[in-house]
Design a protein around this motif. Structure first.
Motif, PDB file in Angstrom:
ATOM      1  N   MET A   1     -10.683  15.254  32.684  1.00 38.06           N
ATOM      2  CA  MET A   1     -11.511  14.783  31.562  1.00 38.06           C
ATOM      3  C   MET A   1     -12.877  15.442  31.533  1.00 38.06           C
ATOM      4  SD  MET A   1     -12.879  11.187  33.066  1.00 38.06           S
ATOM      5  CE  MET A   1     -14.476  11.319  33.789  1.00 38.06           C
ATOM      6  N   ASN A   2     -13.317  15.935  32.705  1.00 44.27           N
ATOM      7  CA  ASN A   2     -14.619  16.584  32.729  1.00 44.27           C
ATOM      8  C   ASN A   2     -14.578  18.010  32.203  1.00 44.27           C
ATOM      9  OD1 ASN A   2     -16.117  14.467  33.560  1.00 44.27           O
ATOM     10  ND2 ASN A   2     -16.215  15.066  35.708  1.00 44.27           N
ATOM     11  N   GLU A   3     -13.376  18.545  32.079  1.00 49.72           N
ATOM     12  CA  GLU A   3     -13.291  19.930  31.597  1.00 49.72           C
ATOM     13  C   GLU A   3     -14.006  20.087  30.267  1.00 49.72           C
ATOM     14  OE1 GLU A   3      -9.373  19.089  32.517  1.00 49.72           O
ATOM     15  OE2 GLU A   3     -10.688  18.919  34.263  1.00 49.72           O
ATOM     16  N   ALA A   4     -13.838  19.077  29.413  1.00 55.65           N
ATOM     17  CA  ALA A   4     -14.448  19.146  28.085  1.00 55.65           C
ATOM     18  C   ALA A   4     -15.965  19.254  28.190  1.00 55.65           C
ATOM     19  CB  ALA A   4     -14.073  17.920  27.274  1.00 55.65           C
ATOM     20  N   ILE A   5     -16.527  18.601  29.191  1.00 56.38           N
ATOM     21  CA  ILE A   5     -17.976  18.636  29.336  1.00 56.38           C
ATOM     22  C   ILE A   5     -18.440  20.022  29.749  1.00 56.38           C
ATOM     23  CG2 ILE A   5     -19.914  17.659  30.611  1.00 56.38           C
ATOM     24  CD1 ILE A   5     -17.953  15.171  30.952  1.00 56.38           C
ATOM     25  N   PHE A   6     -17.690  20.605  30.682  1.00 52.79           N
ATOM     26  CA  PHE A   6     -18.033  21.960  31.112  1.00 52.79           C
ATOM     27  C   PHE A   6     -17.860  22.938  29.953  1.00 52.79           C
ATOM     28  CE2 PHE A   6     -17.612  19.956  35.205  1.00 52.79           C
ATOM     29  CZ  PHE A   6     -18.560  20.611  35.978  1.00 52.79           C
ATOM     30  N   GLU A   7     -16.838  22.678  29.161  1.00 50.94           N
ATOM     31  CA  GLU A   7     -16.559  23.539  28.011  1.00 50.94           C
ATOM     32  C   GLU A   7     -17.714  23.453  26.996  1.00 50.94           C
ATOM     33  OE1 GLU A   7     -14.566  26.544  26.919  1.00 50.94           O
ATOM     34  OE2 GLU A   7     -14.004  25.395  28.718  1.00 50.94           O
ATOM     35  N   ASN A   8     -18.152  22.239  26.755  1.00 50.22           N
ATOM     36  CA  ASN A   8     -19.284  22.028  25.836  1.00 50.22           C
ATOM     37  C   ASN A   8     -20.534  22.717  26.341  1.00 50.22           C
ATOM     38  OD1 ASN A   8     -17.959  20.446  24.025  1.00 50.22           O
ATOM     39  ND2 ASN A   8     -18.707  18.492  24.868  1.00 50.22           N
ATOM     40  N   PHE A   9     -20.757  22.577  27.627  1.00 47.35           N
ATOM     41  CA  PHE A   9     -21.936  23.166  28.257  1.00 47.35           C
ATOM     42  C   PHE A   9     -21.891  24.679  28.064  1.00 47.35           C
ATOM     43  CE2 PHE A   9     -24.174  23.837  32.613  1.00 47.35           C
ATOM     44  CZ  PHE A   9     -25.421  23.807  32.023  1.00 47.35           C
ATOM     45  N   LYS A  10     -20.757  25.250  28.353  1.00 42.85           N
ATOM     46  CA  LYS A  10     -20.552  26.690  28.222  1.00 42.85           C
ATOM     47  C   LYS A  10     -20.807  27.144  26.786  1.00 42.85           C
ATOM     48  CE  LYS A  10     -16.809  29.937  29.354  1.00 42.85           C
ATOM     49  NZ  LYS A  10     -15.465  29.940  29.998  1.00 42.85           N
ATOM     50  N   ASN A  11     -20.248  26.404  25.847  1.00 41.74           N
ATOM     51  CA  ASN A  11     -20.421  26.756  24.440  1.00 41.74           C
ATOM     52  C   ASN A  11     -21.871  26.653  24.002  1.00 41.74           C
ATOM     53  OD1 ASN A  11     -17.717  27.246  24.155  1.00 41.74           O
ATOM     54  ND2 ASN A  11     -17.267  25.146  23.453  1.00 41.74           N
ATOM     55  N   TYR A  12     -22.507  25.585  24.461  1.00 41.17           N
ATOM     56  CA  TYR A  12     -23.917  25.414  24.103  1.00 41.17           C
ATOM     57  C   TYR A  12     -24.724  26.590  24.615  1.00 41.17           C
ATOM     58  CZ  TYR A  12     -28.722  23.795  24.226  1.00 41.17           C
ATOM     59  OH  TYR A  12     -30.082  23.715  24.085  1.00 41.17           O
ATOM     60  N   LEU A  13     -24.490  26.934  25.866  1.00 42.62           N
ATOM     61  CA  LEU A  13     -25.235  28.041  26.468  1.00 42.62           C
ATOM     62  C   LEU A  13     -24.969  29.336  25.714  1.00 42.62           C
ATOM     63  CD1 LEU A  13     -24.619  27.182  30.237  1.00 42.62           C
ATOM     64  CD2 LEU A  13     -26.790  26.977  29.002  1.00 42.62           C
ATOM     65  N   ARG A  14     -23.732  29.586  25.402  1.00 44.74           N
ATOM     66  CA  ARG A  14     -23.393  30.815  24.696  1.00 44.74           C
ATOM     67  C   ARG A  14     -24.108  30.869  23.343  1.00 44.74           C
ATOM     68  NH1 ARG A  14     -17.543  31.929  25.292  1.00 44.74           N
ATOM     69  NH2 ARG A  14     -17.360  30.004  24.105  1.00 44.74           N
ATOM     70  N   ASN A  15     -24.061  29.750  22.629  1.00 46.28           N
ATOM     71  CA  ASN A  15     -24.728  29.718  21.320  1.00 46.28           C
ATOM     72  C   ASN A  15     -26.211  29.973  21.409  1.00 46.28           C
ATOM     73  OD1 ASN A  15     -22.390  29.191  19.942  1.00 46.28           O
ATOM     74  ND2 ASN A  15     -22.669  26.951  20.021  1.00 46.28           N
ATOM     75  N   GLU A  16     -26.787  29.605  22.517  1.00 42.07           N
ATOM     76  CA  GLU A  16     -28.222  29.787  22.687  1.00 42.07           C
ATOM     77  C   GLU A  16     -28.561  31.121  23.339  1.00 42.07           C
ATOM     78  OE1 GLU A  16     -30.751  27.405  21.912  1.00 42.07           O
ATOM     79  OE2 GLU A  16     -29.151  26.363  20.823  1.00 42.07           O
ATOM     80  N   GLY A  17     -27.550  31.889  23.621  1.00 48.40           N
ATOM     81  CA  GLY A  17     -27.796  33.166  24.278  1.00 48.40           C
ATOM     82  C   GLY A  17     -28.143  32.997  25.747  1.00 48.40           C
ATOM     83  N   LEU A  18     -27.678  31.901  26.323  1.00 48.08           N
ATOM     84  CA  LEU A  18     -27.967  31.635  27.734  1.00 48.08           C
ATOM     85  C   LEU A  18     -26.700  31.861  28.550  1.00 48.08           C
ATOM     86  CD1 LEU A  18     -29.971  28.314  27.152  1.00 48.08           C
ATOM     87  CD2 LEU A  18     -30.880  30.634  27.386  1.00 48.08           C
ATOM     88  N   LYS A  19     -26.876  31.866  29.850  1.00 50.22           N
ATOM     89  CA  LYS A  19     -25.734  32.198  30.694  1.00 50.22           C
ATOM     90  C   LYS A  19     -25.124  31.022  31.437  1.00 50.22           C
ATOM     91  CE  LYS A  19     -27.125  36.942  31.008  1.00 50.22           C
ATOM     92  NZ  LYS A  19     -27.895  37.937  31.761  1.00 50.22           N
ATOM     93  N   TYR A  20     -23.826  31.089  31.561  1.00 53.73           N
ATOM     94  CA  TYR A  20     -23.067  30.035  32.236  1.00 53.73           C
ATOM     95  C   TYR A  20     -22.952  30.437  33.713  1.00 53.73           C
ATOM     96  CZ  TYR A  20     -19.065  26.805  32.782  1.00 53.73           C
ATOM     97  OH  TYR A  20     -18.212  25.792  33.153  1.00 53.73           O
ATOM     98  N   THR A  21     -23.992  30.134  34.456  1.00 48.29           N
ATOM     99  CA  THR A  21     -24.050  30.600  35.844  1.00 48.29           C
ATOM    100  C   THR A  21     -23.435  29.613  36.828  1.00 48.29           C
ATOM    101  OG1 THR A  21     -26.177  29.544  36.277  1.00 48.29           O
ATOM    102  CG2 THR A  21     -26.238  31.748  35.321  1.00 48.29           C
ATOM    103  N   SER A  22     -23.193  30.098  38.008  1.00 49.34           N
ATOM    104  CA  SER A  22     -22.577  29.238  39.021  1.00 49.34           C
ATOM    105  C   SER A  22     -23.531  28.113  39.409  1.00 49.34           C
ATOM    106  CB  SER A  22     -22.171  30.052  40.249  1.00 49.34           C
ATOM    107  OG  SER A  22     -23.309  30.625  40.836  1.00 49.34           O
ATOM    108  N   GLU A  23     -24.832  28.394  39.436  1.00 50.79           N
ATOM    109  CA  GLU A  23     -25.799  27.343  39.764  1.00 50.79           C
ATOM    110  C   GLU A  23     -25.746  26.227  38.727  1.00 50.79           C
ATOM    111  OE1 GLU A  23     -26.456  30.518  39.756  1.00 50.79           O
ATOM    112  OE2 GLU A  23     -27.298  31.047  41.712  1.00 50.79           O
TER     113      GLU A  23
END
Lengths: 151, 151
Positions: A1-23
């Motif tokens: 169920m948390n996958e969706a949250i990580f997915e959202n986070f990733k998408n948000y970052l991408r839209n903002e031109g930010l990076k989905y880093t391991s940290e």
DNA sequence: GTTGCTGCAAACCCTTTGCATAGGA
DNA sequence: TCCTATGCAAAGGGTTTGCAGCAAC
């Protein structure tokens, strides 16, 4: 169920031109484990004891992003530092804070929420966010405080 | 009418084994002139421009005492620093804070107060103090914010 | 005279920032 | 490769504190 949250986070970052880093992933993972009110330093320290090497600065920076997307809430609970809480799957709520043991109790009162909206409406004020804190003594500490004549 | 306040202050200090100094009198005088939400530094600066030489440290220390006796209230209004307000002759109230112009609007809603007490009662919590802040845009700033697409 | 108070500057604490290097896209 | 992120350590900003001299009581 948390996958969706990580997915959202990733998408948000991408839209903002930010990076989905391991940290950022590590910090989000850590935040999602939490069910309490924590501060940034605490989270950083806990990650360090788990062997996860993430700097305090990155923790602060990432918590800001998570706050922007609503994954965490910031609360001022009577200390010098900000408290954060995981808001995934949760609604807005207010806090009771025990002045003796620091326990935090959450509550929601629909009537209070409604009245706040009415106050704003009557004053032509557009509410963005609100926070209510009640400080006092929890049922466990009331007798202790009385006995020790602390107030 | 303010004599009584100075008298109370003096008595409180005496009972606590503290001294009724000229600096403390000056700070109380300054606080009683205020009808707004100010911070400690601001008060110290204002006193300095009036030629009153009182250190920042003493201002902080005295505001703490005045807070204890209920002459001033401390409020967290979304900045890094504490705000203080003169409470003489006033009742508890809550704050609306404009995120655009920083204006602070005070309000009281009896229903909210009552519900807070009920929440505490139902949880066996003894309330000592509470504070509610609503952040958003005041009627003056709503159109400005819309036009500038700021949020 | 005793004891708390003041001013000063330094310390504090949480948080943010500048910069050189690392690492996503 | 390009450009943002990270870690570090230093800076920031409000508030508190230690200490020597000063002023209430």
């Amino acid at each position: 169920m948390n996958e969706a949250i990580f997915e959202n986070f990733k998408n948000y970052l991408r839209n903002e031109g930010l990076k989905y880093t391991s940290e950022r992933r590590l910090i989000l993972t850590e935040v999602l484990k939490r069910r309490d009110h924590f501060d940034a330093d605490e989270l950083a320290a806990e990650m360090r004891t788990e062997g996860l090497k993430v700097s305090r600065a990155t923790v602060y920076r990432t918590l800001d992003i998570l706050h922007e997307i609503g994954v965490v809430n910031k609360a001022t609970l009577g200390h010098k530092h900000q408290h954060y809480e995981n808001m995934v799957g949760r609604q807005h709520h207010d806090h009771l804070v025990c002045l003796h043991c620091d326990k935090v109790i959450e509550f929601v009162d629909e009537e209070i929420e409604k009245r706040q909206e009415e106050v704003c409406k009557s004053l032509g004020f557009e509410m963005k966010r609100h926070s209510l804190q009640i400080f006092g003594y929890c049922s466990h500490c009331i007798p202790l405080v009385k006995d020790n004549k602390i107030n």
